[in-house]
Design an enzyme around this catalytic site. Structure first.
Site, PDB file in Angstrom:
ATOM      1  N   TYR A 195      45.855 -35.709  -0.200  1.00 45.05           N
ATOM      2  CA  TYR A 195      44.800 -36.719   0.019  1.00 45.05           C
ATOM      3  C   TYR A 195      45.385 -38.137  -0.026  1.00 45.05           C
ATOM      4  O   TYR A 195      45.080 -38.970   0.833  1.00 45.05           O
ATOM      5  CB  TYR A 195      43.749 -36.517  -1.067  1.00 45.05           C
ATOM      6  CG  TYR A 195      42.479 -37.324  -0.935  1.00 45.05           C
ATOM      7  CD1 TYR A 195      41.427 -36.881  -0.141  1.00 45.05           C
ATOM      8  CD2 TYR A 195      42.311 -38.506  -1.647  1.00 45.05           C
ATOM      9  CE1 TYR A 195      40.246 -37.600  -0.054  1.00 45.05           C
ATOM     10  CE2 TYR A 195      41.130 -39.231  -1.569  1.00 45.05           C
ATOM     11  CZ  TYR A 195      40.100 -38.776  -0.773  1.00 45.05           C
ATOM     12  OH  TYR A 195      38.924 -39.483  -0.689  1.00 45.05           O
ATOM     13  N   LYS A 232      45.333 -40.808   2.983  1.00 41.66           N
ATOM     14  CA  LYS A 232      44.596 -42.069   2.811  1.00 41.66           C
ATOM     15  C   LYS A 232      45.526 -43.276   2.899  1.00 41.66           C
ATOM     16  O   LYS A 232      45.134 -44.325   3.414  1.00 41.66           O
ATOM     17  CB  LYS A 232      43.834 -42.054   1.485  1.00 41.66           C
ATOM     18  CG  LYS A 232      42.707 -41.017   1.435  1.00 41.66           C
ATOM     19  CD  LYS A 232      41.642 -41.283   2.478  1.00 41.66           C
ATOM     20  CE  LYS A 232      40.402 -40.438   2.314  1.00 41.66           C
ATOM     21  NZ  LYS A 232      39.377 -40.714   3.340  1.00 41.66           N
ATOM     22  N   ILE A 264      33.117 -42.997  -6.481  1.00 41.78           N
ATOM     23  CA  ILE A 264      31.724 -43.249  -6.107  1.00 41.78           C
ATOM     24  C   ILE A 264      30.965 -41.950  -6.406  1.00 41.78           C
ATOM     25  O   ILE A 264      31.507 -40.851  -6.183  1.00 41.78           O
ATOM     26  CB  ILE A 264      31.618 -43.582  -4.595  1.00 41.78           C
ATOM     27  CG1 ILE A 264      32.647 -44.670  -4.188  1.00 41.78           C
ATOM     28  CG2 ILE A 264      30.205 -44.003  -4.209  1.00 41.78           C
ATOM     29  CD1 ILE A 264      32.541 -45.994  -4.867  1.00 41.78           C
TER      30      ILE A 264
HETATM   31  N1  CAA Z   1      48.556 -36.603 -15.671  1.00 40.64           N
HETATM   32  C1  CAA Z   1      49.493 -35.771 -16.157  1.00 40.64           C
HETATM   33  N2  CAA Z   1      49.300 -34.455 -16.310  1.00 40.64           N
HETATM   34  C2  CAA Z   1      48.114 -33.964 -15.956  1.00 40.64           C
HETATM   35  C3  CAA Z   1      47.092 -34.774 -15.416  1.00 40.64           C
HETATM   36  C4  CAA Z   1      47.355 -36.155 -15.309  1.00 40.64           C
HETATM   37  N3  CAA Z   1      46.440 -37.004 -14.807  1.00 40.64           N
HETATM   38  N4  CAA Z   1      46.030 -33.998 -15.143  1.00 40.64           N
HETATM   39  C5  CAA Z   1      46.361 -32.745 -15.464  1.00 40.64           C
HETATM   40  N5  CAA Z   1      47.617 -32.729 -15.969  1.00 40.64           N
HETATM   41  C6  CAA Z   1      48.365 -31.581 -16.456  1.00 40.64           C
HETATM   42  C7  CAA Z   1      47.547 -30.754 -17.416  1.00 40.64           C
HETATM   43  O1  CAA Z   1      47.672 -31.253 -18.719  1.00 40.64           O
HETATM   44  C8  CAA Z   1      48.151 -29.377 -17.244  1.00 40.64           C
HETATM   45  O2  CAA Z   1      49.396 -29.345 -17.943  1.00 40.64           O
HETATM   46  P1  CAA Z   1      50.015 -27.972 -18.525  1.00 40.64           P
HETATM   47  O3  CAA Z   1      50.314 -27.121 -17.330  1.00 40.64           O
HETATM   48  O4  CAA Z   1      51.239 -28.426 -19.259  1.00 40.64           O
HETATM   49  O5  CAA Z   1      48.945 -27.420 -19.406  1.00 40.64           O
HETATM   50  C9  CAA Z   1      48.427 -29.377 -15.761  1.00 40.64           C
HETATM   51  O6  CAA Z   1      48.627 -30.711 -15.364  1.00 40.64           O
HETATM   52  C10 CAA Z   1      47.194 -28.902 -14.967  1.00 40.64           C
HETATM   53  O7  CAA Z   1      47.535 -27.746 -14.477  1.00 40.64           O
HETATM   54  P2  CAA Z   1      46.529 -26.991 -13.548  1.00 40.64           P
HETATM   55  O8  CAA Z   1      47.150 -25.703 -13.201  1.00 40.64           O
HETATM   56  O9  CAA Z   1      45.139 -27.017 -14.112  1.00 40.64           O
HETATM   57  O10 CAA Z   1      46.553 -27.973 -12.296  1.00 40.64           O
HETATM   58  P3  CAA Z   1      45.913 -27.776 -10.903  1.00 40.64           P
HETATM   59  O11 CAA Z   1      46.984 -27.598  -9.910  1.00 40.64           O
HETATM   60  O12 CAA Z   1      44.808 -26.795 -10.929  1.00 40.64           O
HETATM   61  O13 CAA Z   1      45.295 -29.201 -10.690  1.00 40.64           O
HETATM   62  C11 CAA Z   1      43.489 -30.715 -10.778  1.00 40.64           C
HETATM   63  C12 CAA Z   1      44.354 -29.768 -11.567  1.00 40.64           C
HETATM   64  C13 CAA Z   1      42.602 -29.932  -9.805  1.00 40.64           C
HETATM   65  C14 CAA Z   1      44.320 -31.679  -9.965  1.00 40.64           C
HETATM   66  C15 CAA Z   1      42.644 -31.451 -11.761  1.00 40.64           C
HETATM   67  O14 CAA Z   1      43.508 -32.171 -12.636  1.00 40.64           O
HETATM   68  C16 CAA Z   1      41.702 -32.444 -11.117  1.00 40.64           C
HETATM   69  O15 CAA Z   1      40.671 -32.076 -10.587  1.00 40.64           O
HETATM   70  N6  CAA Z   1      42.043 -33.737 -11.175  1.00 40.64           N
HETATM   71  C17 CAA Z   1      41.231 -34.792 -10.609  1.00 40.64           C
HETATM   72  C18 CAA Z   1      41.690 -35.078  -9.210  1.00 40.64           C
HETATM   73  C19 CAA Z   1      40.853 -36.190  -8.646  1.00 40.64           C
HETATM   74  O16 CAA Z   1      40.671 -37.230  -9.234  1.00 40.64           O
HETATM   75  N7  CAA Z   1      40.322 -35.979  -7.459  1.00 40.64           N
HETATM   76  C20 CAA Z   1      39.480 -36.950  -6.839  1.00 40.64           C
HETATM   77  C21 CAA Z   1      38.479 -36.238  -5.996  1.00 40.64           C
HETATM   78  S1  CAA Z   1      37.264 -37.347  -5.350  1.00 40.64           S
HETATM   79  C22 CAA Z   1      38.069 -38.255  -4.228  1.00 40.64           C
HETATM   80  O17 CAA Z   1      39.172 -38.000  -3.854  1.00 40.64           O
HETATM   81  C23 CAA Z   1      37.327 -39.448  -3.681  1.00 40.64           C
HETATM   82  C24 CAA Z   1      38.134 -40.664  -3.820  1.00 40.64           C
HETATM   83  O18 CAA Z   1      38.632 -41.146  -2.826  1.00 40.64           O
HETATM   84  C25 CAA Z   1      38.298 -41.299  -5.122  1.00 40.64           C
END
Ligand code: CAA
Length: 248
Positions: free
Chosen positions: A155, A159, A188
């Site tokens: 993404y 972007k 948002i």
């Molecule tokens: N920084 C560092 N480490 C992080 C982290 C971060 N921000 N977030 C998660 N982690 C770590 C966790 O602690 C975990 O570590 P361990 O493996 O050591 O336990 C690991 O990463 C997560 O592993 P997962 O297997 O759960 O990761 P995943 O591949 O399933 O991904 C994710 C997780 C889906 C990315 C989830 O963190 C998430 O949903 N994050 C938010 C993403 C986001 O903000 N998306 C925006 C969507 S809306 C949009 O995009 C509109 C816009 O324009 C703003």
């Protein structure tokens, strides 16, 4: 705003959270708004809801990631209504997950829907805009294209790519009365953002100095401003609209 009355605005992905607000705002400001959709069932319900609220948006089916599909859709719009004056490249998806595990499918889907779509749509309106010496192109990017976000390599790449496109095209068509700008919304309150797990979302909101997520109408207001005839000296810009989450 009667001065916008004769302008045709095409908003891709109109049935989404931002798209809906953008369609409504442009319509209130006098534009003739046309939108594209991909999911017929969702589109039918959306159109009925809009009608119940007093809006009558024409809708065209398209796969924005497919050049031929976009070409056919824009030809249909132009045959019915005439040339498009304002293009809002808004359609987009997420397929979040950390890069180590990202599949080729999730990379391709996001790049094709969010970035190739910008080529597909813009390429099909740009020459008639040049011929008529007028146009407004607005690319809806994201704060996460500006700063990166854990789990969004696909993404963020798409972007960020959008704004590179904006800057170059803005230069190429500046003398043709066409402006090209990027808007980079922060978080948002849309379905796309609400799909992020609540715990993660709460952490993100805590990073926003204004202390809340943005409203869709706050983005739509900026779109309408950039779409206006008066915004003629603004081009190649990237408007951050994120509640102070990313300042640079
Ligand atoms: N920084 C560092 N480490 C992080 C982290 C971060 N921000 N977030 C998660 N982690 C770590 C966790 O602690 C975990 O570590 P361990 O493996 O050591 O336990 C690991 O990463 C997560 O592993 P997962 O297997 O759960 O990761 P995943 O591949 O399933 O991904 C994710 C997780 C889906 C990315 C989830 O963190 C998430 O949903 N994050 C938010 C993403 C986001 O903000 N998306 C925006 C969507 S809306 C949009 O995009 C509109 C816009 O324009 C703003």
């Amino acid at each position: 705003m009667d001065q916008n009355e004769k302008y045709i605005a095409l908003v891709t992905g109109g049935t989404g959270g931002l798209g809906t607000a953008i369609c409504k705002r442009l319509s209130k400001d006098g534009f003739h708004v046309v939108t594209s959709y991909n999911n017929a069932e969702k589109a039918e319900k959306w159109q009925a809801k809009m009608k119940s609220e007093g809006y009558d948006f024409e809708m065209y089916h398209v796969d924005v990631s497919d050049y031929g599909s976009v070409e056919a859709m824009i030809a249909q719009v132009e045959a019915k209504l005439g040339p498009i004056d304002v293009l809002v490249n808004n359609a987009g998806i997420t397929r979040d997950g950390q890069f180590r595990k990202m599949t080729v499918e999730n990379w391709d889907a996001v790049l094709k829907t969010n970035l190739y779509s910008v080529f597909n749509c813009t390429r099909n309106v740009i020459n008639q805009m040049c011929d008529r010496n007028y146009g407004r192109i607005i690319n809806i990017s994201s704060v996460n294209g500006q700063r990166g976000q854990f789990g969004q390599a696909n993404y963020s790449a798409a972007k960020a790519g959008m704004h590179g496109f904006t800057k170059t095209l803005a230069m190429e068509v500046a003398r043709k009365g066409i402006t090209v700008n990027t808007i980079s919304p922060g978080y948002i309150a849309t379905d796309m953002v609400m799909a992020v797990p609540e715990e993660i979302r709460n952490k993100i909101v805590a990073e926003i100095p204004i202390g809340r997520m943005g409203g869709t109408e706050e983005i739509a207001h900026l779109v309408s401003f950039l779409a206006s005839k008066e915004a003629s000296f603004i081009t190649g810009a990237n408007y951050a609209i994120n509640g102070g989450q990313h300042v640079y």
